[in-house]
Design a protein around this motif. Structure first.
Motif, short mmCIF file in Angstrom:
data_model
loop_
_atom_site.label_atom_id
_atom_site.label_comp_id
_atom_site.label_asym_id
_atom_site.label_seq_id
_atom_site.Cartn_x
_atom_site.Cartn_y
_atom_site.Cartn_z
N ASP A 140 45.13 44.13 33.25
CA ASP A 140 46.10 43.06 33.10
C ASP A 140 46.79 43.33 31.56
OD1 ASP A 140 45.64 41.43 35.38
OD2 ASP A 140 43.80 40.64 34.41
N ASN B 205 47.26 32.61 36.87
CA ASN B 205 47.80 34.02 36.71
C ASN B 205 49.00 34.05 35.42
OD1 ASN B 205 45.89 35.05 38.15
ND2 ASN B 205 46.92 36.59 39.04
N SER C 292 48.48 37.48 33.36
CA SER C 292 47.54 38.38 34.13
C SER C 292 48.25 38.61 35.61
CB SER C 292 46.10 37.96 34.12
OG SER C 292 46.03 36.51 35.09
N ALA D 31 51.50 39.95 33.80
CA ALA D 31 51.15 40.61 32.75
C ALA D 31 52.24 41.45 32.14
CB ALA D 31 49.86 41.80 33.23
#
Length: 529
Positions: free
Chosen positions: A42, A233, A238, A242
């Protein structure tokens, strides 16, 4: 338009000091998101060669298509990539998730820095051959026996206030390990010296410590949709997000990852992920390169399946069919592989040779390292697929395997060529990104006629440079582009709120027919649409 044309026709050769030059951004930085054998998780990592990918992420791995896509990218002309490794931890064993290998030297416990079975190859050695008699200090060596890479840390210490305390040194320097748990009470014993004619790393457990069976990392699980765009996320930055930590990327590849009980190199991508990735690329001013689903093993299947692909974004482009390449990890057996990496490499090669405004197609757009394609496409079939937004990869006797299409997946498009043609869309994104970054200086300037004139001069000089490189149609700058920034774009209400609006038009296909780019700078924050 007439007011804009009046100043667009004057070429400024020497700009006053108060005018800020605008630099064009990179156009072919390619982001790859998926599974890799090793490396940080990530975290967007910039690389400039496949050798660097092998060193940091483990190279080709038959459980992931990502490495093959990265290889094909650099093989076909790519020069800059951003890699995001995703990792799905294995199921717990006796309540413990064994994602990181552990290697021990006495009471000193070291953990593989990154998760994955690569850490099972770690070895460690300790010696006390110091220049000082410090009873807390020692030399520590760590080796990855799979690659032969060795890290040596001299004069590290267990002393709480020591400037080279071992846990802090490993955390800041080591690419292989970090310390796990608390500092031991005493330094680890020294390993025996290597035999006079031997290598200490190859002399067994007596001369070094390896990973014990109970400390080995367990094989990770195949990725799922949630690993890319699952709940939380976005907030954690992530998975796909990311890339929020990457300053710039222009192309996005998500190599096939779905485990449908078949071949992970010839797998699929969830339609919901393609939909989200297309929308994300629109926010980031990037293009998504879409691979054909694995079930598209004929032209008829492609025609029937394109509507259910998951995205029709003007920032997405599909290339069909898949490649057939020998895979050394399978004894050289030809295997179907995703074309996204190779196509991204050709786009990068074309950008370097001709410019972002040139379509990456034709006899020069050859696929290097691709001996055959999974589905042959005839002229008539190409004519049927192209209007559907399916760009064909074809075999030509005179050129080999080539790219033979440059359309986005955008269907009915009120903006005409801007949304349907890859080079037009990418040129618009390039201009927009360059202007957004190149006009940030306006945030602290008074929003008045003088500022607007400075903006016009700066952007005009930038656009003239592109015109001279052949980016636009038209014999004069007047026919090729215009720049507007003034009372016709920025109202009194905008001024009251500290907003300045900029509109740029350029003629990519025919002189006088402009594609528009709008940029807005507001109160120190850049927003564009």
């Amino acid at each position: 338009m007439h007011a804009a044309m009046s100043y667009a026709s004057t070429v400024t050769e020497h700009l006053p000091a108060s005018v800020y030059p605008i630099a064009g951004v990179d156009t072919s930085i390619t982001a790859f998101v998926g599974r890799a054998l090793r490396g940080p998780v990530d975290e967007p990592v910039s690389i400039a060669s496949f050798t660097q990918f092998e060193r940091l992420f483990g190279g080709l791995w038959e459980h992931s298509a990502l490495g093959y896509a990265v290889r094909d990218f650099f093989l076909n002309g790519g020069s800059k990539a951003v890699i995001v490794r995703l990792y799905r931890a294995p199921d717990p064993i006796d309540g413990v998730v064994r994602s990181h290998a552990i290697v021990r030297a006495g009471a000193l416990t070291l953990q593989a820095r990154d998760p994955g079975t690569w850490g099972n190859a770690l070895q460690v050695r300790v010696d006390h051959e110091l220049l000082t008699g410090d009873p807390d200090s020692f030399n520590l060596s760590v080796r990855d026996s799979a690659t032969g890479h060795v890290e040596v840390f001299r004069n590290v210490s267990l002393g709480a206030g020591h400037p080279r305390r071992v846990d802090l040194v490993l955390r800041s320097i080591s690419r292989l390990v970090t310390m796990s748990g608390k500092l031991p009470a005493g330094r680890p014993d020294s390993h025996p010296r290597a035999p006079q004619q031997g290598d200490a790393w190859e002399c067994g457990a007596a001369s070094n410590s390896g990973v014990m069976d109970a400390d080995r990392a367990v094989e990770e699980l195949p990725l799922t949709l949630a690993d890319f765009i699952g709940k939380g996320n976005l907030a954690r930055k992530s998975g796909l997000y990311a890339l929020d930590r990457a300053d710039l990327f222009n192309l996005l590849c998500i190599p096939p990852y779905l485990d449908n009980g078949g071949d992970l190199l010839d797998a699929g991508v969830h339609s919901a992920l393609l939909a989200e990735a297309g929308a994300y690329c629109e926010l980031r001013r990037a293009m998504l390169l879409v691979d054909p689903p694995p079930e598209w093993d004929s032209v008829d299947n492609a025609v029937e399946g394109v509507a259910a692909l998951g995205t029709s974004s003007r920032n997405a482009a599909l290339f069909f069919p898949r490649l057939r390449q020998p895979v050394d990890q399978r004894g050289g057996r030809p295997t179907r592989l995703a074309p996204c990496g190779a196509v991204a490499g050709i786009i990068a090669r074309t950008d370097q040779q001709r410019g972002v405004w040139k379509a990456p197609v034709g006899m020069d757009a050859t696929l290097i390292g691709v001996p055959e394609l999974s589905v042959p496409v005839s002229d008539s079939e190409n004519g049927m697929l192209n209007p559907l937004g399916i760009n064909c990869l074809r075999s030509m006797a005179s050129a080999g395997r080539i790219v033979w299409g440059a359309r986005t997946l955008h269907g009915d498009d009120p903006d005409g060529a801007q949304g349907k043609c890859i080079p037009v869309r990418r040129t618009a994104l390039y201009i927009e990104e360059s202007l957004v970054r190149g006009t940030r200086w306006v945030m602290c300037e008074p929003n008045d006629d003088q500022l607007w004139a400075q903006i016009r001069q700066s952007i005009h000089a930038f656009m003239v440079g592109l015109f001279r490189q052949g980016a636009f149609q038209g014999k004069t700058p007047h026919d090729a582009f215009f720049v507007r920034c003034g009372p016709e774009t920025t109202t009194q209400d905008d001024i009251d709120h500290g907003v300045v609006n900029i509109t740029v038009g350029f003629a990519p296909l025919k002189a006088g027919q402009f594609v528009l780019v709008h940029v807005q700078q507001a109160a120190g924050q850049v927003r564009s649409h």
